[in-house]
Every structure is written in C-alpha cells, then in structure tokens.
Write a protein that holds these residues in place. Structure first.
Motif, PDB file in Angstrom:
ATOM      1  N   VAL A  98      81.918   0.730   3.878  1.00 49.53           N
ATOM      2  CA  VAL A  98      82.486  -0.614   4.066  1.00 49.53           C
ATOM      3  C   VAL A  98      81.377  -1.633   3.817  1.00 49.53           C
ATOM      4  O   VAL A  98      80.271  -1.477   4.346  1.00 49.53           O
ATOM      5  CB  VAL A  98      83.010  -0.760   5.519  1.00 49.53           C
ATOM      6  CG1 VAL A  98      83.546  -2.154   5.775  1.00 49.53           C
ATOM      7  CG2 VAL A  98      84.054   0.303   5.814  1.00 49.53           C
ATOM      8  N   PRO A  99      81.636  -2.653   3.012  1.00 46.53           N
ATOM      9  CA  PRO A  99      80.604  -3.678   2.795  1.00 46.53           C
ATOM     10  C   PRO A  99      80.221  -4.350   4.112  1.00 46.53           C
ATOM     11  O   PRO A  99      81.060  -4.490   5.009  1.00 46.53           O
ATOM     12  CB  PRO A  99      81.273  -4.688   1.856  1.00 46.53           C
ATOM     13  CG  PRO A  99      82.475  -4.012   1.314  1.00 46.53           C
ATOM     14  CD  PRO A  99      82.877  -2.949   2.281  1.00 46.53           C
ATOM     15  N   PHE A 100      78.969  -4.765   4.198  1.00 47.86           N
ATOM     16  CA  PHE A 100      78.454  -5.345   5.433  1.00 47.86           C
ATOM     17  C   PHE A 100      79.371  -6.434   5.974  1.00 47.86           C
ATOM     18  O   PHE A 100      79.682  -6.473   7.169  1.00 47.86           O
ATOM     19  CB  PHE A 100      77.048  -5.901   5.183  1.00 47.86           C
ATOM     20  CG  PHE A 100      76.382  -6.429   6.415  1.00 47.86           C
ATOM     21  CD1 PHE A 100      75.804  -5.561   7.332  1.00 47.86           C
ATOM     22  CD2 PHE A 100      76.333  -7.794   6.669  1.00 47.86           C
ATOM     23  CE1 PHE A 100      75.184  -6.044   8.475  1.00 47.86           C
ATOM     24  CE2 PHE A 100      75.709  -8.283   7.815  1.00 47.86           C
ATOM     25  CZ  PHE A 100      75.136  -7.404   8.718  1.00 47.86           C
ATOM     26  N   ALA A 101      79.817  -7.315   5.106  1.00 45.15           N
ATOM     27  CA  ALA A 101      80.611  -8.463   5.547  1.00 45.15           C
ATOM     28  C   ALA A 101      81.914  -8.030   6.214  1.00 45.15           C
ATOM     29  O   ALA A 101      82.446  -8.750   7.059  1.00 45.15           O
ATOM     30  CB  ALA A 101      80.905  -9.378   4.357  1.00 45.15           C
ATOM     31  N   ASP A 102      82.416  -6.846   5.845  1.00 44.81           N
ATOM     32  CA  ASP A 102      83.705  -6.397   6.389  1.00 44.81           C
ATOM     33  C   ASP A 102      83.554  -5.482   7.585  1.00 44.81           C
ATOM     34  O   ASP A 102      84.527  -4.974   8.123  1.00 44.81           O
ATOM     35  CB  ASP A 102      84.489  -5.648   5.299  1.00 44.81           C
ATOM     36  CG  ASP A 102      84.746  -6.529   4.092  1.00 44.81           C
ATOM     37  OD1 ASP A 102      84.670  -7.769   4.255  1.00 44.81           O
ATOM     38  OD2 ASP A 102      84.974  -5.981   2.996  1.00 44.81           O
ATOM     39  N   MET A 103      82.331  -5.239   8.006  1.00 41.75           N
ATOM     40  CA  MET A 103      82.125  -4.304   9.104  1.00 41.75           C
ATOM     41  C   MET A 103      82.414  -4.958  10.443  1.00 41.75           C
ATOM     42  O   MET A 103      82.418  -6.185  10.571  1.00 41.75           O
ATOM     43  CB  MET A 103      80.679  -3.776   9.087  1.00 41.75           C
ATOM     44  CG  MET A 103      80.420  -2.852   7.908  1.00 41.75           C
ATOM     45  SD  MET A 103      78.676  -2.455   7.765  1.00 41.75           S
ATOM     46  CE  MET A 103      78.600  -1.084   8.875  1.00 41.75           C
ATOM     47  N   LEU A 104      82.622  -4.136  11.452  1.00 43.40           N
ATOM     48  CA  LEU A 104      82.824  -4.678  12.797  1.00 43.40           C
ATOM     49  C   LEU A 104      81.512  -5.290  13.287  1.00 43.40           C
ATOM     50  O   LEU A 104      80.432  -4.816  12.929  1.00 43.40           O
ATOM     51  CB  LEU A 104      83.275  -3.561  13.747  1.00 43.40           C
ATOM     52  CG  LEU A 104      84.803  -3.408  13.865  1.00 43.40           C
ATOM     53  CD1 LEU A 104      85.414  -2.996  12.536  1.00 43.40           C
ATOM     54  CD2 LEU A 104      85.142  -2.409  14.956  1.00 43.40           C
ATOM     55  N   PRO A 105      81.613  -6.349  14.082  1.00 42.69           N
ATOM     56  CA  PRO A 105      80.399  -7.083  14.475  1.00 42.69           C
ATOM     57  C   PRO A 105      79.332  -6.191  15.112  1.00 42.69           C
ATOM     58  O   PRO A 105      78.152  -6.339  14.824  1.00 42.69           O
ATOM     59  CB  PRO A 105      80.903  -8.112  15.477  1.00 42.69           C
ATOM     60  CG  PRO A 105      82.340  -8.245  15.220  1.00 42.69           C
ATOM     61  CD  PRO A 105      82.828  -6.966  14.628  1.00 42.69           C
ATOM     62  N   LEU A 106      79.732  -5.250  15.977  1.00 39.30           N
ATOM     63  CA  LEU A 106      78.741  -4.397  16.624  1.00 39.30           C
ATOM     64  C   LEU A 106      78.000  -3.558  15.583  1.00 39.30           C
ATOM     65  O   LEU A 106      76.781  -3.382  15.657  1.00 39.30           O
ATOM     66  CB  LEU A 106      79.423  -3.476  17.643  1.00 39.30           C
ATOM     67  CG  LEU A 106      78.498  -2.449  18.302  1.00 39.30           C
ATOM     68  CD1 LEU A 106      77.420  -3.144  19.144  1.00 39.30           C
ATOM     69  CD2 LEU A 106      79.276  -1.461  19.164  1.00 39.30           C
ATOM     70  N   ASP A 107      78.716  -3.075  14.588  1.00 38.95           N
ATOM     71  CA  ASP A 107      78.096  -2.270  13.536  1.00 38.95           C
ATOM     72  C   ASP A 107      77.123  -3.131  12.723  1.00 38.95           C
ATOM     73  O   ASP A 107      76.019  -2.689  12.377  1.00 38.95           O
ATOM     74  CB  ASP A 107      79.167  -1.675  12.619  1.00 38.95           C
ATOM     75  CG  ASP A 107      80.127  -0.771  13.391  1.00 38.95           C
ATOM     76  OD1 ASP A 107      79.716  -0.271  14.466  1.00 38.95           O
ATOM     77  OD2 ASP A 107      81.263  -0.591  12.931  1.00 38.95           O
ATOM     78  N   GLN A 108      77.548  -4.352  12.445  1.00 43.14           N
ATOM     79  CA  GLN A 108      76.646  -5.273  11.731  1.00 43.14           C
ATOM     80  C   GLN A 108      75.373  -5.498  12.533  1.00 43.14           C
ATOM     81  O   GLN A 108      74.260  -5.455  12.014  1.00 43.14           O
ATOM     82  CB  GLN A 108      77.342  -6.622  11.502  1.00 43.14           C
ATOM     83  CG  GLN A 108      78.487  -6.564  10.524  1.00 43.14           C
ATOM     84  CD  GLN A 108      79.203  -7.891  10.421  1.00 43.14           C
ATOM     85  OE1 GLN A 108      79.378  -8.602  11.420  1.00 43.14           O
ATOM     86  NE2 GLN A 108      79.626  -8.244   9.213  1.00 43.14           N
ATOM     87  N   TYR A 109      75.591  -5.709  13.830  1.00 39.76           N
ATOM     88  CA  TYR A 109      74.442  -5.953  14.706  1.00 39.76           C
ATOM     89  C   TYR A 109      73.470  -4.778  14.688  1.00 39.76           C
ATOM     90  O   TYR A 109      72.254  -4.952  14.547  1.00 39.76           O
ATOM     91  CB  TYR A 109      74.949  -6.200  16.129  1.00 39.76           C
ATOM     92  CG  TYR A 109      73.875  -6.261  17.182  1.00 39.76           C
ATOM     93  CD1 TYR A 109      72.952  -7.315  17.212  1.00 39.76           C
ATOM     94  CD2 TYR A 109      73.781  -5.273  18.172  1.00 39.76           C
ATOM     95  CE1 TYR A 109      71.970  -7.373  18.189  1.00 39.76           C
ATOM     96  CE2 TYR A 109      72.799  -5.325  19.151  1.00 39.76           C
ATOM     97  CZ  TYR A 109      71.891  -6.369  19.158  1.00 39.76           C
ATOM     98  OH  TYR A 109      70.934  -6.428  20.126  1.00 39.76           O
TER      99      TYR A 109
END
Ligand SMILES: [Zn+2]
Ligand SMILES: [Zn+2]
Ligand SMILES: [Zn+2]
Length: 945
Positions: free
Chosen positions: A684-695
C-alpha cells in the motif's frame, strides 16, 4: 446457500518456517558453506566494483595459537566496519594478514627440537618455524571465518610469503639509500635467556629485587685542585648502584655540573657527595658525626680521577646533566657498555665502551672472583669482593620497577652490542624522521582522540630504532660486507638483486646461496676493489616487518589504494604496529600510511582483571560459537563500547543470547505475517496507509538514519542498544501488539491488513539490512524468508543500507507526515497513561483483559483535538473495546489527563474477543461482532469470486 465459514479458519494466524529456535551452532556452518559455494567475497567485490573505496588495512595477528576473546573483539569490529561500509555503498575489500616470523615461534620450535636443533641447518630450523606458523595461520583463518568474518581469506597476506619478504628488504633498502640506517655499538635491552636484543616495545616493567650498594671510590688526582681545604687529605666519593655486576665496566663517575657538593670528613677520611643527599648518605653509610670541610659546585669535579674499587683502572670524573638527587649520592657510577646515558657520556669523554658481558649474560675478562658468572649471580661475588677490598660503605636489598623481557618475563640488562639502527634524526625530505612523523600524526584522525597525544609522546622521546636481532626465524638484514676491508656494500644493483631473489625464492634464499651467487656478476668492493663478500646474518625486528605491511598490501590493486582509510587494533599498538607502520611509511614515503586510527580496549573479566591465557579468565570464542553461536560472539562485541576496556564472561554471553532471542522473535513476527504478502501486488502506498502504520514507518526511518550515522562513527554499541529497544519496546511491546488484531482478524485482502503488512515488510527490510553487518548469519537467514521482489540480491551482504524512501516510499506531503508524527507522539503518551489505568483495573478484578474495558480519557483541549482526529484508531491503539474522549475541564486540575476504566457493555465476539453490543445481531454469524461480520462477508465474497 453455502454453509457459514468455520470461524477459526478465517483468522490469518502467523505462519513461517523461520523457526523460533535459532540453532545457531548447527545452522551457522551451513551458511558458511553456502557463502563459500557462492563465493560471497568475490560477489561483493564484483557488485561494488568501481564504487569509491574504503580500505581497512588489517593488522596481522601473530600466528602462534588459537584465537581468544581479544582476537574475536578486534576481528568482529573490523568486520562491522567493512560490512557497514560495503552496505553504505563503498568498495571495501578486506585482506586479512598474519605476522609469522619472530621469537615466540622460534622458541616454541627450539623447545620441540631440543638438542636436535644443534645438528640442524638454519634452513631446516626455518622450515620447522614455517610449518608452525602455517599451522596456526590455517587454524586462525578457520576460526575467524567461523565467527562470520568476511575477507580475502583464500589470498591473505603473510609476512613469510616471498612477495612480502621482498617488500621488507625493499623497505629496508629504501631506508639505507636515504642514509637512515647505521650499524653501531650501543647498549640495548638484552635478554640473556633469549640471547637477543629487545626493542622498546618488547619490554615490560615489573617488580624486581636488586642489591643496593654504596661503594667508595678513592680520589687519585690532587684534591687541593678541587678545593684548597681538601689539600693533603684522603678524599673519596661514594657511588650508589643497584647493579654491582656493572662495576667491572665502571669507567667514570658522573657529577651534575650545577649541583652543590659537600666534602664530609669522618674518621680521617673525606667523602664527596651531593649536598642534597648528604644527610641520607651519612645515615646509610654510618658516617655519623662527619664534619663538612668544603662545599663546591659539581663542575669542579670534572677531570678528577679515582681508583677503581677493585681493578687497576683510572676512573674519570665527568659531568652529566641527568644526575639527579632523587636517590643515591649524586655521584653516578658510569659503565658506558651497560646504560643508555652512560653510553653517551662515555662517547663524550672517549671512555672505553668494550662490553665484557657475553650474549648469555656471563662476565668475561674479569677477576676470578666473578669471571664466567651470569650477571645476576655475579652480584653476590662482587659485593664480597667490595667487602674484602674495604670499599663497601653499605649494602641492602631494594624492590623496584625493573625492565623485563616480554617473551620470557626475565629481567633484562643493558648491553653494548653491534646493532643496526634507524636514526630518528635521518633526513626525510626537508625534515627529520622524528619531526616528519610528528607532523604526520597531526593529519591523522585518532579514535579516541587521546591516541594522538599518546603516540606523539612516544615518537618525540623514543631513541633510534634498533632493528637487528640475532636470531634465525625472520628476514635477514640482507646486506653484504667486503671480506677484505670490511666495508658495507652500498649498491642499488646489489639491493635490487636481493629484492628480486626474495620475491622469487623468499628469504630462505639468503641461507641457501653464497654471496657471489646473489650479487650481480662482477660486483666489486668500492673500497678495495676486491670481489669477495660476506652476508650479514642478523635478522630484522618483526615490528619493521609488520610495519611494512602497508607497502606489501596497498597500492598494487585498484581497490586497495595507499594510504589506508583505517587501522583498527588494540591500544597496545601505539607502541607496536601503529608506531612501526608510521616510521616505515614516513621514512620511505614521507607520509603516514593511514588516514584514521582506531583502538579497542582490553578484555576484562567480571572482576576487572585483564583476561589472559595464564589466568584462564577469558572465554573461548570458538567454544561460544559451538555452544551459543558465532552470532552471539558478534552481538557481544556490538554490545560493548569498544573504545573502553570491555567485560567478557560466560554470563554476559548468556545475556546477549537472551537479547538475541528477542530480536529474532521480532523478525519472526514480521515473517509470520508476510506469508502470502507479495509486495508487487499487495503493498500500500504510504499516503494510503493507516496513520499508525505511517507513524511506525516514520519512526523506523529515523532509527535507520541514526543507525547509519553510528556505523559511520563506529559506535556499534549504540546500534545494538537502539535496535534492541526498537525491537522489544517499540515493535514487540507496542506496535505488533496493536497490529495483531488487524493482521489476524481483518479480511486477508483488506486495506487495513495490507497496510499493516506493508509496514511490517518495510520495517523488516530495513531492520535486516541495518543489522546485517553485526548479525551476519541471522540477517542472511531472515533475508531468505522475506518476500521476493524483482532485482533483489541473492545475499543481504550484497544489499545496501535502506534509503529513507525505501522505508516510507515517497512521502508526498512532508508537513502532513510531521504533524502525524507529532500527533502520535501524543497518542503514545496517552496510551501509556491508559495502560496504567487498565493495569489497576485488572488488579482490582474489574476486568480480566483490556478488551473487556471501555476507557474514558479526560484530556485538555489541545490533546482533545488530536484524539478527536484519530477517534477510530484509539480503541485499537489501547487494545480496548472502546475509548471515549472527554474534556478535562471538569477534572481535578492538577493532572492534565485522567483515565477511567469501565466494563465494556455487550458481549464478547467469539472471533476477535472485542466486546460489542452488536454481537448476536447477525443471523448468519450470531457469535461475532460487526467488524468480524464485515470481514467474514468480505472473505465469502472473495471465495465466490
Ligand atoms: Zn627473554
Ligand atoms: Zn673491500
Ligand atoms: Zn470480532
């Protein structure tokens, strides 16, 4: 209509063949075999060909035993450097080397040969020594490989190879051609047991008991010339020495020109001693009641004469600035053949420098009372002799710090011998060897920084370098003398023929061929025109040999340029290899052979004692590899701050093994949840990831940047601790704990699960690369389990460190990412508070698990706003069945945050264990919650499709 799904088959539980138990002792040899088969070292070279180089030049360990913890520490550190530089993109070749010549091996061989040696030719002895060295070179090579060190092991350098031996003589001849080498009589440290000269670096100081004697020297010149008050009196001086055996070599008595001396009269005799030491001397020599009859400067005593206490010899009064008033009498017995200072004073006053102590320490050409005795035994006889001659004023024993031989640990002596020297004042370009070396030291980066002062002090104060040894196992000082007139043959043609011969046949050829077979035909002595020569048979100091390694290894291949980027050895090498390498390189090339020099500390046992074979308080790295794994040895090395002295023990190894299991389990969780994950299809592209995963990816990126910085600065212990914390706390205790719900219960192909998998995959890819230089084996194992992607290298050791975009992909909006990061830092703090409250509730038996709870948090406005933004993520972050956020304004003022825990209403979902009011509402799946119902519907749809 199809039957409902069996719930437990719908959970995506982790599954992997990456085992929980590492079985390192069994599995590591398999990896070694695999690397051997694929030719990993060659593949790395090919992959980095043409990249900027980074050369760590190996300091050669001595080939005379199995490796110990000190070797493991040093070699692992080197391997961390080389592997991390490789992953940072450098072409970083590593050519391991061995120091093969020298006394310890010759002595071992001597011991095993016994009397047989007497009938053997030097060539046969050398053959035995070579076999001995080769045996241990082979053993150590396998042992270094066993702990995961990569390098050019099939083509190492060894100081006994013909190529290397020819470089040694080439380096020596370079010094000769610059006029830096001279042969001279000089007192050198001499071991009477090993019968050889010793270098400064081969001396260790330790306590030794010596006799301490005060001896009367009767003045034979006119005392009235020193001071009129002394005219006509019986005048003496008193010398003090702790080496009575040097008295037969006594040639002078030295006085300090500026010190005040007094003449003390006692029982009809006058004694001249330094004023500052008069009181002590009167006490020691039982001269109570002595009366001062004169007082004068020491300079008055120059050219006085005294009688030797027992030989027919005139002793000269001389002046010397090194005379001190620390101890003794201020009148210093001077034996030019047995002391450095004495020697120079002797040269100044043209005193006899003949040495009458032979190579085994026996006194020669002396009186029958001591002739033929070894120096330390002769002491007693000479004291008896002094007594019988009525010149012994006092005698006692003292324990003092005394130089000892580092090989046999016996006390050494100073003995004047014919030796070869490199002059520290030799010209190097527009400077001297000493000054140029000091200048070069300043251009080098010393790690730690105090190394610069340490080596500078040594270079600034060291005497000329005595490079000759009277032994067999080494490289000869391959020069010729005229048989007729004795002149040294200085000829570049002669030098070249020797260098070529050694390159072809090795240094053995010196013992095989006659001088005229080695020299170019028609060579004649420039002094007398004769053509008969003899070979010098002294061999060269092994420090000169290893000090020439830069010339043997560097500058011959494109990816091994001269000088080296780094030397990395134990701190004892400031006086050893760093030192001799500097002198060899500056003397021949005018420059230091290294850009930076790092040192590792000693290995200490838990009580803080240096580990040693004799104490048996170290650990055997090969044994640890067999029981716990080579990886554990490596992790131990990474766990310590190597610039300090480091502790080592079985217990520490066990502790490291425990941490290893935690890191391994982190990888296992990642791999277990990626079993059907195909990055090309599912990521999944970074922008579409869940916020916790991005964090978490942002956090991983920061960790990666820190770790790479630490690799650059050789701060491996910081990496170890950071990765440990990251794995055990950030990942295992927090992130993965939260992820489990999503990874296990969400529909396999859902965005939520794919987002989590993408994060786990990217974290795994980053971690495995970041740890590969240290966890050589496990990183490779993990690598083999991570999902395949196009153009992926076959070994992690061919890969690069992660770049920021490898972890987060392209971050479209960095400001947004920054806000998210800050928000989650707050969320994590709220989580910590909530977990504490949940723990209390659990203890009070209000709830069994957090999923039975609803958490209500009362927070101030600024936090409220943030929590609002992540309303849907909160319950998962807290692993509770619900989270309610309220303003803290009605709270109790003092704490900005308050947490309440209440029992969750509704029923427990059979599938995800969350509590929900919705359980029981779905007819097809009456035991599950609304989230699970949705997931099950999605799974069913996919199965139909
Ligand atoms: Zn010795
Ligand atoms: Zn000659
Ligand atoms: Zn559920």
């Amino acid at each position: 209509m199809r039957a409902p799904l069996e719930l437990k088959t719908t959970l995506n539980l982790p599954k992997t063949d990456f085992s929980m138990k590492a079985n390192l002792p069994q599995n590591e040899p398999k990896w070694l075999e695999r690397w051997e088969k694929m030719g990993i070292y060659g593949k790395i070279r090919a992959a980095r060909k043409g990249s900027p180089t980074y050369v760590l030049h190996d300091g050669p360990p001595y080939a005379n035993g199995a490796i110990h913890e000190g070797h493991a520490l040093n070699k692992s550190l080197k391997d961390f450097v080389v592997k991390s530089k490789t992953m940072a993109g450098f072409d970083s070749p590593y050519v391991p080397g061995w120091d093969c010549h020298g006394l310890p091996i010759e002595i071992k061989v001597d011991e095993s040969l016994g009397r047989k040696k007497l009938e053997m030719s030097p060539l046969d002895v050398r053959k035995k020594c070579r076999e001995y060295a080769q045996k241990y070179l082979d053993i150590q090579r396998e042992q270094f490989k066993r702990i995961g060190v990569f390098g050019r092991f099939d083509e190492p350098y060894s100081t006994m190879s013909p190529q290397y031996e020819s470089v040694i003589v080439r380096t020596l001849f370079d010094f000769m051609e610059k006029g830096a080498v001279y042969k001279g009589l000089r007192p050198v440290y001499w071991c009477i047991f090993d019968k050889t000269a010793l270098a400064e670096a081969e001396i260790e100081y330790g306590p030794h008991t010596s006799p301490s004697v005060w001896v009367k020297y009767r003045m034979t010149s006119d005392p009235g010339a020193v001071d009129p008050a002394l005219a006509g009196k019986r005048v003496n001086t008193i010398i003090w020495t702790t080496t009575p055996w040097t008295l037969p070599a006594s040639m002078a008595v030295a006085f300090h020109p500026k010190l005040e001396y007094v003449a003390l009269e006692h029982a009809g005799e006058v004694y001249i001693v330094a004023d500052a030491l008069a009181k002590a001397t009167v006490e020691k020599c039982n001269l109570t009641g002595a009366v001062e009859v004169a007082r004068f400067a020491g300079s008055k005593l120059e050219h006085t004469t005294f009688a030797h206490p027992f030989l027919e010899r005139k002793i000269l009064g001389v002046l010397a600035e090194y005379v001190t008033t620390d101890q003794g009498t201020g009148a210093v017995h001077t034996a030019p053949s047995h002391g450095e200072d004495d020697f120079y004073t002797g040269a100044k006053y043209h005193l006899d420098q003949t040495c009458n102590v032979d190579e085994s320490g026996r006194l020669r050409n002396g009186l029958p009372e001591y002739d033929g005795k070894r120096v330390f035994e002769a002491n007693a006889s000479i004291i008896e002799l002094l007594k019988s001659r009525n010149v012994l004023m006092a005698s006692e024993k003292i324990e003092h710090s005394y130089p000892h031989c580092w090989r046999c640990h016996n006390p050494v002596i100073f003995r004047a011998t014919e030796q070869w020297f490199i002059s520290m004042e030799a010209r190097v370009e527009d400077s001297t060897l000493r000054q140029r070396s000091l200048d070069e030291i300043k251009k080098v980066r010393w790690i730690p920084a105090w190394g610069e002062e340490r080596i500078s002090n040594m270079i600034a104060t060291r005497p000329d370098w005595c490079i000759s040894r009277q032994r067999v196992w080494g490289v000869p000082i391959a020069v010729f003398f005229c048989e007729v007139c004795g002149k040294l043959l200085e000829s570049s043609e002669a030098y070249k023929s020797v260098v070529d011969l050694f390159a072809r046949e090795g240094a053995d050829s010196w013992y095989k061929h006659e001088a005229h077979d080695i020299l170019p035909p028609g060579t004649k002595c420039p002094g007398c025109g004769e053509a008969r020569f003899r070979k010098e048979m002294d061999i060269i100091d092994v420090w000169f040999e290893s000090g020439s390694s830069h010339a043997a290894v560097l500058g011959h291949e494109p990816n091994l340029p001269w000088p080296a980027d780094l030397y990395l050895e134990g701190g004892d090498q400031y006086r050893g290899w760093f030192h001799s390498s500097l002198l060899c390189a500056v003397g021949t090339r005018g420059r230091a052979p290294y850009r930076s020099v790092a040192t590792n500390g000693w290995t200490l046992d838990p009580q803080g004692r240096a580990t040693s074979k004799s104490l048996g308080n170290g650990i055997d790295p090969v044994d640890i590899a067999k029981r716990l794994g080579g990886e554990i040895v490596r992790l131990w090395v990474a766990s310590v701050d190597f610039q300090e002295d480091v502790r080592v023990s079985e217990e520490l190894m066990q502790r490291v093994a425990e941490n290893y299991r935690k890191i391994r389990n982190t990888f296992r969780f990642i791999l277990g949840n990626l079993r059907e994950f195909d990055p090309q299809m599912h990521s999944v592209p970074f922008a579409d990831m869940l916020p916790l995963d991005q964090y978490m990816l942002l956090r991983t990126k920061e960790m990666s940047e820190r770790v790479q910085k630490w690799y650059e600065n050789f701060e491996f212990h910081r990496i170890y601790h950071q990765v440990n914390d990251f794995c055990t706390v950030d990942l295992s205790a927090v992130y993965f704990d939260v992820l489990k719900d999503r990874l296990y219960t969400a529909a396999p192909n859902s965005q939520a699960r794919r987002s989590a998998q993408t994060a786990a995959w990217r974290i795994g890819e980053a971690l495995v690369r970041l740890m590969a230089p240290i966890m050589t084996f496990t990183a490779e194992e993990v690598w083999s389990f991570l999902p395949r992607v196009a153009n992926r290298q076959e070994s992690v050791h061919l890969a690069h460190f992660p770049k920021p975009e490898d972890i987060t992909g392209k971050v479209a909006d960095p400001i947004e990412a920054q806000t998210l990061h800050a928000d989650f830092d707050v969320l994590m703090a709220v989580r910590d508070e909530a977990l504490k409250a949940l723990e209390v509730a659990r203890r009070d038996k209000l709830i069994g698990s957090a999923l039975e709870a609803i958490v209500t948090v009362h927070v101030p406005e600024n936090i409220y706003k943030i929590l609002e933004r992540y309303r849907h993520d909160l319950r998962f972050l807290l692993i509770a069945s619900g989270v309610v956020v309220k303003h803290a304004s009605e709270g109790n003022g003092s704490t900005p945050m308050r947490v309440e825990v209440t029992k969750a209403p509704g029923a427990k979902c059979e599938r995800c264990w969350n509590y929900s009011l919705e359980v029981g509402k779905n007819e097809r799946y009456p035991t599950v919650c609304e989230r699970c119902t949705a997931a099950l519907n999605e799974i069913e749809r996919e199965q139909i499709a």
